[in-house]
Motif scaffolding. Structure first.
Motif, PDB file in Angstrom:
ATOM      1  N   SER A 591     -32.037  -7.649  26.861  1.00 18.83           N
ATOM      2  CA  SER A 591     -31.640  -8.974  26.409  1.00 18.83           C
ATOM      3  C   SER A 591     -30.197  -9.248  26.764  1.00 18.83           C
ATOM      4  O   SER A 591     -29.344  -8.349  26.729  1.00 18.83           O
ATOM      5  CB  SER A 591     -31.836  -9.085  24.891  1.00 18.83           C
ATOM      6  N   LEU A 592     -29.928 -10.524  27.117  1.00 17.01           N
ATOM      7  CA  LEU A 592     -28.552 -10.942  27.357  1.00 17.01           C
ATOM      8  C   LEU A 592     -27.752 -11.032  26.059  1.00 17.01           C
ATOM      9  O   LEU A 592     -26.522 -11.089  26.083  1.00 17.01           O
ATOM     10  CB  LEU A 592     -28.529 -12.313  28.041  1.00 17.01           C
ATOM     11  N   HIS A 670     -33.342 -17.572  36.774  1.00 24.47           N
ATOM     12  CA  HIS A 670     -33.508 -16.485  35.794  1.00 24.47           C
ATOM     13  C   HIS A 670     -34.931 -16.496  35.232  1.00 24.47           C
ATOM     14  O   HIS A 670     -35.141 -16.590  34.033  1.00 24.47           O
ATOM     15  CB  HIS A 670     -32.475 -16.611  34.660  1.00 24.47           C
ATOM     16  N   ASP A 672     -36.830 -14.194  34.745  1.00 20.35           N
ATOM     17  CA  ASP A 672     -37.091 -13.024  33.907  1.00 20.35           C
ATOM     18  C   ASP A 672     -36.398 -13.113  32.544  1.00 20.35           C
ATOM     19  O   ASP A 672     -36.532 -12.200  31.720  1.00 20.35           O
ATOM     20  CB  ASP A 672     -36.614 -11.759  34.628  1.00 20.35           C
ATOM     21  N   ILE A 673     -35.669 -14.211  32.291  1.00 21.54           N
ATOM     22  CA  ILE A 673     -34.918 -14.350  31.034  1.00 21.54           C
ATOM     23  C   ILE A 673     -35.363 -15.632  30.330  1.00 21.54           C
ATOM     24  O   ILE A 673     -35.320 -16.709  30.933  1.00 21.54           O
ATOM     25  CB  ILE A 673     -33.396 -14.402  31.302  1.00 21.54           C
ATOM     26  N   GLU A 677     -32.496 -17.497  25.395  1.00 16.50           N
ATOM     27  CA  GLU A 677     -31.588 -16.364  25.577  1.00 16.50           C
ATOM     28  C   GLU A 677     -30.499 -16.689  26.598  1.00 16.50           C
ATOM     29  O   GLU A 677     -29.323 -16.389  26.393  1.00 16.50           O
ATOM     30  CB  GLU A 677     -32.413 -15.167  26.038  1.00 16.50           C
ATOM     31  N   SER A 678     -30.902 -17.320  27.714  1.00 21.07           N
ATOM     32  CA  SER A 678     -29.919 -17.664  28.749  1.00 21.07           C
ATOM     33  C   SER A 678     -28.966 -18.747  28.241  1.00 21.07           C
ATOM     34  O   SER A 678     -27.764 -18.695  28.502  1.00 21.07           O
ATOM     35  CB  SER A 678     -30.625 -18.147  30.014  1.00 21.07           C
ATOM     36  N   ILE A 716     -24.659 -12.544  35.218  1.00 17.31           N
ATOM     37  CA  ILE A 716     -26.040 -12.245  34.802  1.00 17.31           C
ATOM     38  C   ILE A 716     -26.667 -11.234  35.757  1.00 17.31           C
ATOM     39  O   ILE A 716     -27.367 -10.312  35.336  1.00 17.31           O
ATOM     40  CB  ILE A 716     -26.869 -13.537  34.736  1.00 17.31           C
ATOM     41  N   ARG A 720     -28.380  -7.622  35.064  1.00 11.33           N
ATOM     42  CA  ARG A 720     -29.745  -7.367  35.533  1.00 11.33           C
ATOM     43  C   ARG A 720     -29.779  -6.091  36.375  1.00 11.33           C
ATOM     44  O   ARG A 720     -30.670  -5.243  36.217  1.00 11.33           O
ATOM     45  CB  ARG A 720     -30.231  -8.569  36.346  1.00 11.33           C
TER      46      ARG A 720
END
Length: 893
Positions: A591-592, A670, A672-673, A677-678, A716, A720
């Motif tokens: 997670s970011l 993104h 995958d995010i 969250e982003s 980011i 990653r």
């Protein structure tokens, strides 16, 4: 909207890489070299534009795409990439240059049509668009140019001073004074002045003010001594050319990406092979009869295709008459002697132009099946229904045959047809000898972007009276055709044998050698079926020999239909086994939210890398303020100056934190995010920046949003990459689920091999799987020494333990690959050994063997070998230690 083909995505990736690096490094020459390397293109020198008025640091690149490859569609996407990734603006101006007024009208109409794929692609790439010709642009208001991307379609001639249109482009215009209000002194100083010392309110100055992205269609038609110097008067931000034949001599093009004809064939964009028949001039009427019979046969096949697929195809024949005067008598001959209805025949020459009167050529209601021409067809006419070319001229200009051959290359709807005859083109030619015709057609294909080798391999020569006279169709009973075996042999026998599992038919088009006959017969499920196929092959051979046809058996293992299967590195999840690829590295939850939102210390949104050093800010009242600290080189840095000028127009709207967060989130890839969250991460970035730099208004960040976007994207990606490396290292452990399964393989026989270029060495490789010329293998370094990879290839070619080997192509879909922590890794060579094992070899220079990238490749290659139960070898020789390869190839007892 049209889904882009793989090769088209690779083109746009190259452009995106080039423009992003040009924007960040402000050095297009370095960005050019870097992009070539990252996208596995051949390294070339970057040649800056030196025309008057154009800055040598202005990015200028060329995309080479053969005829039929979708240049205009690519240009639509390229315009958006240039705007957003290089110019760094949401909307702007595009100057779209075409070679003629006919193409201008055709292009403008397509770009305006909201249902057309070109318009849809342009909107997807650039946002809302306004399409204008020069006449439209001369009446443009500022409100139309603000907030939308304006695309001006024009010819290069419209900007030449001696041209009537050019006088309008450079002259005073009452529509334009509003464009020049409230400009900074620096911008005013760069505009063309009138006698009163004020900027001339001209279209040229409007373009100079807005710094257009220039798209050049068919660039080789535009690149004259005058052309690019004319562009200097409008100060473009960058120039992107699209052409099948880049200039290589007087004005060499910076070819950033070169698409090969075999890539188009793989994606079913063009008709290949081109089947050819030649007769002497005394047999002109017989040749015409053969061509007419061929077109008739193809139309019958097209009707069968329509019954199966509902696709309408009306095969059209292009006839090149000896002269304009002979067109009408030739039409009478077609009507009186061949019984062709007159409404099916039209004439298209300079003097007689009937083709242009037909509005809906592709509709079933259109009767036209024959087009008579002499030198060229109506400019801009492209119809994939053109299948047959019949040239009755004994002497032809190279330009004329090139232009007409291009008309029969496009495949209808860019989809493969079930009937193989509809995937090919057909050429009939009057000539004293066959070699002249072959040379002529080869040259014509080269003019459309084919390499010499591609052009030669695309032509199949048949020396019989009718192109279909020798083919044999074997109709089998239900269940007698082994569909799986047929699918496996289809690629090896392409152009020679067609299998139709739905109709249980096998069509043999041309003579087969013994091994090809065995391969075709192996698709019969019973002895009786195999016997029928063998008998048909013998009949075709007999007819061909009687007609004097010559043919040669393909020597390469690929041509003989020999499988070259390499086990893939897989991951086991319960009962499922699948190829190990990057999405698996991100399946482990991360997670970011717990990642740092700090950006690099040297990034400050208030300090811009300007041509003059200084700071910019936005006051609480919304006014932009600038503090110039020092003056630099008068010419300054082109990219920095461009971004400064764009920024001066940049703050059109009021920005709020949610609006800026949403904009940044849209601009950063993104998948995958999760969005929440982003967005939360971006919010933390903004809060941190505003606190660190004492920024009160989010407008100051919005003003620098493109640089900010790039910084957040990189941050980011760093997070990653860190997570991928952790997951990758875990999978390298002995108890991980990585495995090598013999049921999951990559087979070169069933995959496309599409090199961007071929080895140019005089050395003849004997064991290369695809023939004597490996793809993308450089023989010599710039200094003239043999490259170490070439020496490695020669060593493999002479090892007695090697049955055959292949040069593996980096970044191409038809290549062996292994997943590292960051991306796919493509070993340089793959070998099939005589003892049945396969080997992947990655050669490394001595200076690169110990770097992190090499160690990653070695780690995953070692895992692939260790989990193959002795079936696979992975080697990474370096410093010319080729003997290590032989030692590894010796079977262990």
């Amino acid at each position: 909207m049209l889904v882009l083909k793989d090769y088209q995505n690779r083109v746009l990736d190259s452009l995106r890489c080039f423009f992003r690096e040009s924007a960040s490094s402000r050095n297009p020459a370095e960005a050019f070299q870097s992009s070539l390397a990252q996208n596995q293109q051949r390294i070339r020198s970057y040649i800056p534009v030196l025309d008057p008025g154009l800055h040598p640091q202005m990015p200028y690149v060329c995309i080479r795409v053969p005829t039929g490859g979708g240049k205009t569609l690519l240009a639509c996407h390229a315009a958006g990439i240039a705007l957003r990734d290089f110019v760094r603006e949401d909307s702007g101006m595009i100057l779209w240059l075409v070679p003629s007024n006919t193409i201008l009208n055709q292009t403008a109409d397509a770009l305006r049509d909201v249902q057309h794929p070109y318009h849809q692609a342009l909107v997807s790439a650039c946002g809302p668009v306004e399409i204008k010709t020069i006449d439209d642009a001369l009446q443009m208001r500022r409100a139309e140019a603000d907030g939308k991307t304006v695309v001006i379609v024009s010819t290069i001639q419209s900007f030449r001073v001696e041209n009537t249109d050019a006088r309008k482009v450079y002259g005073d215009n009452g529509c334009f004074p509003e464009f020049f209000q409230h400009l900074t002194p620096a911008i005013l100083a760069d505009l063309e002045k009138g006698p009163d010392g004020n900027p001339v309110p001209s279209l040229a100055n409007v373009l100079r003010l807005r710094r257009p992205v220039v798209i050049v269609d068919e660039a080789h038609n535009a690149r004259t001594d005058l052309s690019f110097s004319m562009l200097g008067k409008i100060a473009p931000a960058c120039i992107v050319e699209f052409t099948a034949t880049p200039a290589m001599k007087k004005h060499p093009s910076n070819v950033l990406h070169s698409v090969r004809a075999n890539e188009l064939k793989i994606e079913n964009m063009i008709k290949l092979p081109l089947r050819v028949e030649q007769r002497i001039p005394a047999q002109r009427n017989e040749l015409l009869a053969d061509a007419i019979a061929c077109r008739s046969d193809i139309e019958k096949i097209a009707l069968l295709e329509a019954q199966q697929t509902r696709e309408y195809i009306r095969p059209v024949m292009l006839i090149q008459a000896p002269s304009v005067a002979e067109c009408e008598p030739l039409r009478e001959q077609l009507v009186e002697h061949f019984g062709i209805p007159k409404e099916q025949v039209v004439i298209s020459t300079g003097a007689i132009e009937e083709l242009g009167k037909i509005k809906d050529f592709a509709k079933p209601s259109c009767p036209v099946r024959f087009i008579l021409t002499v030198e060229k067809l109506r400019e801009g006419w492209d119809c994939p229904f053109a299948y047959v070319l019949c040239s009755l001229k004994t002497t032809r200009s190279a330009t004329a045959i090139e232009q007409i051959v291009g008309r029969i290359l496009r495949l209808p709807n860019a989809t493969p047809k079930q009937c193989a005859e509809l995937n090919q083109g057909y050429a009939f030619s009057v000539s004293e000898d066959l070699p002249s015709v072959l040379h002529e057609l080869t040259t014509a294909l080269e003019s459309h972007g084919f390499s010499r080798q591609e052009a030669q391999s695309a032509i199949i020569t048949l020396q019989q009276s009718s192109i279909f006279a020798q083919h044999r169709t074997v109709t089998l009973a239900p269940g007698e055709l082994d569909a799986a075996a047929a699918a496996k042999q289809t690629k090896a026998l392409e152009g020679k044998v067609t299998f139709n599992a739905t109709q249980n038919t096998v069509v043999i088009h041309m003579p087969l050698d013994e091994k090809e006959t065995e391969a075709a017969a192996s698709c019969g499920a019973t002895l009786e079926a195999r016997g029928k196929i063998i008998q048909a092959a013998e009949e075709v051979r007999t007819v061909a020999e009687a007609a004097g046809a010559s043919y040669a058996a393909p020597a390469s293992p690929y041509g003989r239909g020999i499988s070259f299967a390499i086990p893939r590195l897989c991951i086991r999840e319960g009962q499922r086994v699948m190829e190990f690829e990057k999405t698996i590295l991100l399946e482990r939850r991360w997670s970011l939210a717990d990642k740092s939102a700090d950006l690099p210390a040297n990034y400050n949104p208030l300090e811009r890398p300007l041509a003059q050093s200084g700071t910019v800010d936005v006051s609480k009242t919304g006014d932009i303020t600038a503090n110039i600290r020092e003056a630099c080189d008068p010419q300054g840095n082109f990219v920095a100056s461009l971004h400064q000028q764009v920024m001066d127009f940049g703050l059109q709207d009021d920005w709020s934190p949610p609006k800026l967060i949403a904009w940044l989130d849209r601009e950063i890839e993104h998948s995958d995010i999760p969005y929440g969250e982003s967005a939360a991460f971006i919010n933390r970035v903004l809060n941190g920046l505003m606190a660190k730099c004492s920024i009160d208004s989010v407008d100051a960040l919005a003003l620098d949003r493109f640089r900010l976007r790039d910084q957040i994207r990189q941050r980011i990606q760093q997070h990653r990459d860190t997570e991928r490396k952790k997951a990758f290292q875990d999978l390298l452990l002995p108890d991980s689920p990585l495995t090598v399964d013999e049921k999951v393989v990559f087979d070169f026989l069933e995959e496309p091999y599409a090199p961007s270029w071929y080895c140019e060495s005089a050395y003849v490789f004997k064991k290369h799987y695809f023939g004597s010329k490996p793809g993308e293998l450089a023989e010599k370094t710039p200094s003239g020494a043999l490259t170490e990879e070439f020496l490695c290839a020669q060593y493999l070619d002479n090892l007695e333990e090697v049955e055959f080997w292949a040069r593996n192509l980096a970044g191409k879909p038809g290549s062996v690959r292994l997943q590292t922590s960051t991306d796919w890794f493509y070993p340089d060579f793959v070998c099939k050994l005589n003892d049945g094992r396969v080997a992947a070899i990655e050669y490394k220079g001595g200076d690169r063997i110990s770097n992190e990238d090499s160690q990653n490749k070695l780690a995953v290659g070692t895992v692939w070998q260790s989990r193959s139960n002795g079936r696979c070898l992975f080697l990474m020789p370096s410093s010319r230690n080729f003997s290590a390869i032989k030692e590894a190839f010796v079977p262990t007892r």
